[in-house]
Design a protein around this motif. Structure first.
Motif, mmCIF file in Angstrom:
data_model
loop_
_atom_site.group_PDB
_atom_site.id
_atom_site.type_symbol
_atom_site.label_atom_id
_atom_site.label_comp_id
_atom_site.label_asym_id
_atom_site.label_seq_id
_atom_site.Cartn_x
_atom_site.Cartn_y
_atom_site.Cartn_z
ATOM 1 N N ALA A 208 74.492 -28.680 -8.320
ATOM 2 C CA ALA A 208 75.689 -29.370 -7.828
ATOM 3 C C ALA A 208 76.058 -28.962 -6.399
ATOM 4 O O ALA A 208 76.874 -29.620 -5.764
ATOM 5 N N GLN A 209 75.461 -27.881 -5.915
ATOM 6 C CA GLN A 209 75.897 -27.372 -4.606
ATOM 7 C C GLN A 209 75.044 -27.906 -3.469
ATOM 8 O O GLN A 209 73.821 -27.839 -3.516
ATOM 9 N N LEU A 210 75.716 -28.413 -2.414
ATOM 10 C CA LEU A 210 75.015 -28.729 -1.182
ATOM 11 C C LEU A 210 75.497 -27.755 -0.111
ATOM 12 O O LEU A 210 76.694 -27.642 0.149
ATOM 13 N N SER A 211 74.553 -27.037 0.487
ATOM 14 C CA SER A 211 74.891 -26.084 1.549
ATOM 15 C C SER A 211 74.601 -26.748 2.887
ATOM 16 O O SER A 211 73.549 -27.354 3.067
ATOM 17 N N VAL A 212 75.550 -26.613 3.785
ATOM 18 C CA VAL A 212 75.454 -27.312 5.066
ATOM 19 C C VAL A 212 75.561 -26.286 6.191
ATOM 20 O O VAL A 212 76.482 -25.464 6.197
ATOM 21 N N ARG A 213 74.594 -26.358 7.124
ATOM 22 C CA ARG A 213 74.663 -25.448 8.283
ATOM 23 C C ARG A 213 75.426 -26.144 9.397
ATOM 24 O O ARG A 213 75.170 -27.310 9.707
ATOM 25 N N VAL A 214 76.377 -25.424 9.970
ATOM 26 C CA VAL A 214 77.178 -25.995 11.056
ATOM 27 C C VAL A 214 77.137 -25.041 12.254
ATOM 28 O O VAL A 214 76.752 -23.883 12.122
ATOM 29 N N ARG A 215 77.529 -25.560 13.403
ATOM 30 C CA ARG A 215 77.452 -24.738 14.626
ATOM 31 C C ARG A 215 78.825 -24.256 15.088
ATOM 32 O O ARG A 215 79.012 -23.965 16.245
ATOM 33 N N VAL A 216 79.764 -24.251 14.171
ATOM 34 C CA VAL A 216 81.114 -23.767 14.530
ATOM 35 C C VAL A 216 81.450 -22.591 13.619
ATOM 36 O O VAL A 216 80.724 -22.315 12.666
ATOM 37 N N ASP A 217 82.550 -21.936 13.917
ATOM 38 C CA ASP A 217 82.996 -20.811 13.085
ATOM 39 C C ASP A 217 83.316 -21.329 11.662
ATOM 40 O O ASP A 217 84.229 -22.128 11.468
ATOM 41 N N VAL A 218 82.532 -20.863 10.680
ATOM 42 C CA VAL A 218 82.649 -21.453 9.341
ATOM 43 C C VAL A 218 83.954 -21.098 8.626
ATOM 44 O O VAL A 218 84.506 -21.921 7.883
ATOM 45 N N ALA A 219 84.448 -19.887 8.877
ATOM 46 C CA ALA A 219 85.700 -19.494 8.206
ATOM 47 C C ALA A 219 86.841 -20.370 8.724
ATOM 48 O O ALA A 219 87.682 -20.854 7.956
ATOM 49 N N ASP A 220 86.830 -20.595 10.020
ATOM 50 C CA ASP A 220 87.856 -21.431 10.629
ATOM 51 C C ASP A 220 87.722 -22.878 10.126
ATOM 52 O O ASP A 220 88.718 -23.540 9.821
ATOM 53 N N LEU A 221 86.486 -23.345 10.006
ATOM 54 C CA LEU A 221 86.252 -24.726 9.552
ATOM 55 C C LEU A 221 86.785 -24.936 8.134
ATOM 56 O O LEU A 221 87.498 -25.914 7.869
ATOM 57 N N THR A 222 86.457 -24.035 7.212
ATOM 58 C CA THR A 222 86.920 -24.240 5.835
ATOM 59 C C THR A 222 88.444 -24.112 5.763
ATOM 60 O O THR A 222 89.100 -24.809 4.989
ATOM 61 N N GLU A 223 88.996 -23.259 6.616
ATOM 62 C CA GLU A 223 90.461 -23.121 6.653
ATOM 63 C C GLU A 223 91.088 -24.449 7.087
ATOM 64 O O GLU A 223 92.046 -24.947 6.476
ATOM 65 N N ARG A 224 90.503 -25.069 8.123
ATOM 66 C CA ARG A 224 91.058 -26.339 8.627
ATOM 67 C C ARG A 224 90.831 -27.488 7.632
ATOM 68 O O ARG A 224 91.663 -28.376 7.501
ATOM 69 N N MET A 225 89.714 -27.458 6.941
ATOM 70 C CA MET A 225 89.476 -28.509 5.924
ATOM 71 C C MET A 225 90.551 -28.442 4.842
ATOM 72 O O MET A 225 90.990 -29.463 4.311
ATOM 73 N N SER A 226 90.984 -27.215 4.546
ATOM 74 C CA SER A 226 92.027 -27.077 3.531
ATOM 75 C C SER A 226 93.401 -27.433 4.103
ATOM 76 O O SER A 226 94.124 -28.267 3.546
#
Ligand SMILES: Cc1ncc(COP(=O)(O)O)c(C=O)c1O
Length: 433
Positions: free
Chosen positions: A369-387
């Protein structure tokens, strides 16, 4: 399962959710309120980390508390679900989920503790054959566990732990490469211990083939199924694994730090030569309270259990396992494949106009069920903003991976759409449609 051309409109996601689906049990779960965005509830795609709370759990937990209030010490035998053999009720459903015989399975302890107990039996190093094989990007706790076992038995963890790496430029392992490595080091490998589904990449390994290859070189083979149980169909008995352990707090939804599971293959259950760490719960329940000085284990995985079970932690596992029994793994996997194919299609749309890379393999045999995605930005900040901006909960793994797991029991197609849209908005400034 591949969706060739994706309709990325929100309306389409909503339409997909109107079809009847026996595996969707969203109403049986408590979905948290969103902290941001226009929707009242979270789009929760972090079930690979911690599953949501089933509605039934609170009542079951209260019933166990009531039994303690009413019966005190007599609850061991007189409670509606007597504590003395409470774990028996979990054996069958847990065994069904991992494809084992009931007597091969016991629900106990936590995952890393179980790995240690099983390694104590199945890692039997000699001067020459003393290596343990893990993935280079194994979960840290597994790496620490095997390194400490190797050191405990007097070997050097830096040389005795063999770490499997993907080919340069690739993110996941190829079965042929895994098997070649086992063959290349055939005489020095004592144990192979891998994740059935890798926590970082979401890759599903070929358990059957790797187990066979490990046995062919004379090694024992064990599996960490933390990310596999309740996620992909498993056949521990048939694939002939020697041992396995897993937790119940991810896809199985039994709550933070929930009691874990362990598997020992039937062919080891009657072997008096196999060493084991024991406690009073290892011995035959028929004579346990005779308090004999020498244990007399039965030929079941219970022989590996040590202590009387934590009843208030067992109830939530029982409750959530019942849900899996009522849905069935076939229906669950079918829904899971449809959800991930849809999410992958949306993420590929995003990948075409940004630099995100989907790391998880796309053939169905090699992903859950999991899709892992590589991104070129700060991931902690990204997940925080998605929330905070979109009410989407995903999780991140440093330095550059975010993990999106539409758990099929409670996630909807619209949740997938919201996740892809939030990612797109945050990375490109435009929506996914
Ligand atoms: C693959 C894997 N192994 C081991 C662990 C450690 O689990 P525990 O803290 O329950 O021992 C985790 C936790 O998430 C995990 O994902």
């Amino acid at each position: 399962m591949r969706i060739v051309s994706i309709d990325s409109r929100e309306d389409h996601a909503v339409e997909l959710d109107t079809a009847a689906d026996v595996a969707l049990r969203r109403d049986d779960f408590l979905v948290p309120p969103a902290v941001g965005g226009e929707f009242p509830l979270t789009a929760y795609l972090a079930g690979n980390s911690l599953g949501l709370q089933p509605r039934a759990t609170r009542g079951e937990l209260m019933a166990d508390l009531d039994a303690w209030e009413e019966y005190a010490v007599h609850g061991h035998t007189d409670a509606d679900r007597p504590w003395v053999d409470y774990h028996e009720a979990l054996r069958g459903p847990a065994a069904r989920l991992v494809g084992a015989l009931p007597r091969e399975v016991v629900v106990m302890n936590s995952l890393t503790v179980n790995l240690h107990l099983l390694l104590a039996s199945f890692y039997r190093p000699t001067a020459i054959r003393h290596r343990i094989v893990i993935e280079d990007y194994a979960f840290s706790s597994d790496s620490y566990a095997v390194r400490s076992h190797v050191a405990f038995r007097g070997h050097d963890p830096d040389t005795a732990v063999l770490r499997l790496r993907p080919r340069p430029g690739e993110d996941t392992l190829r079965t042929d490469d895994v098997i070649s490595t086992l063959n290349d080091h055939a005489h020095s490998i004592a144990t192979v211990m891998l994740g059935g589904v890798n926590y970082l990449t979401g890759e599903v390994l070929d358990m059957q083939e790797i187990t066979e290859a490990g046995h062919a070189i004379g090694a024992t083979v064990g599996w960490d199924l933390a990310h596999a149980v309740g996620n992909v169909p498993l056949a521990l008995h048939d694939c002939d694994a020697d041992f396995a352990a897993w937790c119940h707090y991810k896809y199985v939804n039994s709550g933070p730090g929930a009691v874990a599971g362990a598997f020992v293959h039937e062919r080891h259950l009657d072997n008096p030569a196999l060493p084991r760490l024991e406690g009073w719960w290892s011995t035959d329940p028929a004579t346990r309270f005779e308090m004999r000085p020498v244990s007399q284990p039965q030929a079941t995985a219970d022989a590996w259990s040590l202590s009387n079970p934590p009843i208030f932690a067992m109830g939530p596992v029982r409750t959530s396992l019942e849900l899996f029994d009522s849905v069935g793994m076939d229906a669950l996997r079918d829904r899971s494949l449809r959800l991930t194919a849809y999410l992958r299609g949306l993420l590929e749309t995003l990948a075409a106009r940004s630099d995100v890379v989907i790391v998880t393999p796309d053939d169905d045999a090699h992903h859950g069920a999991q899709l892992s995605v590589r991104v070129r930005v700060d991931v902690a900040d990204l997940t925080e903003r998605m929330s905070s901006n979109w009410g989407v909960v995903a999780d991140d793994r440093q330095p550059d991976i975010i993990r999106l797991a539409p758990a099929p029991l409670y996630c909807t197609f619209h949740d997938c759409w919201r996740a892809a849209d939030a990612l797109s908005q945050e990375l490109t400034g435009e929506g996914i449609a």
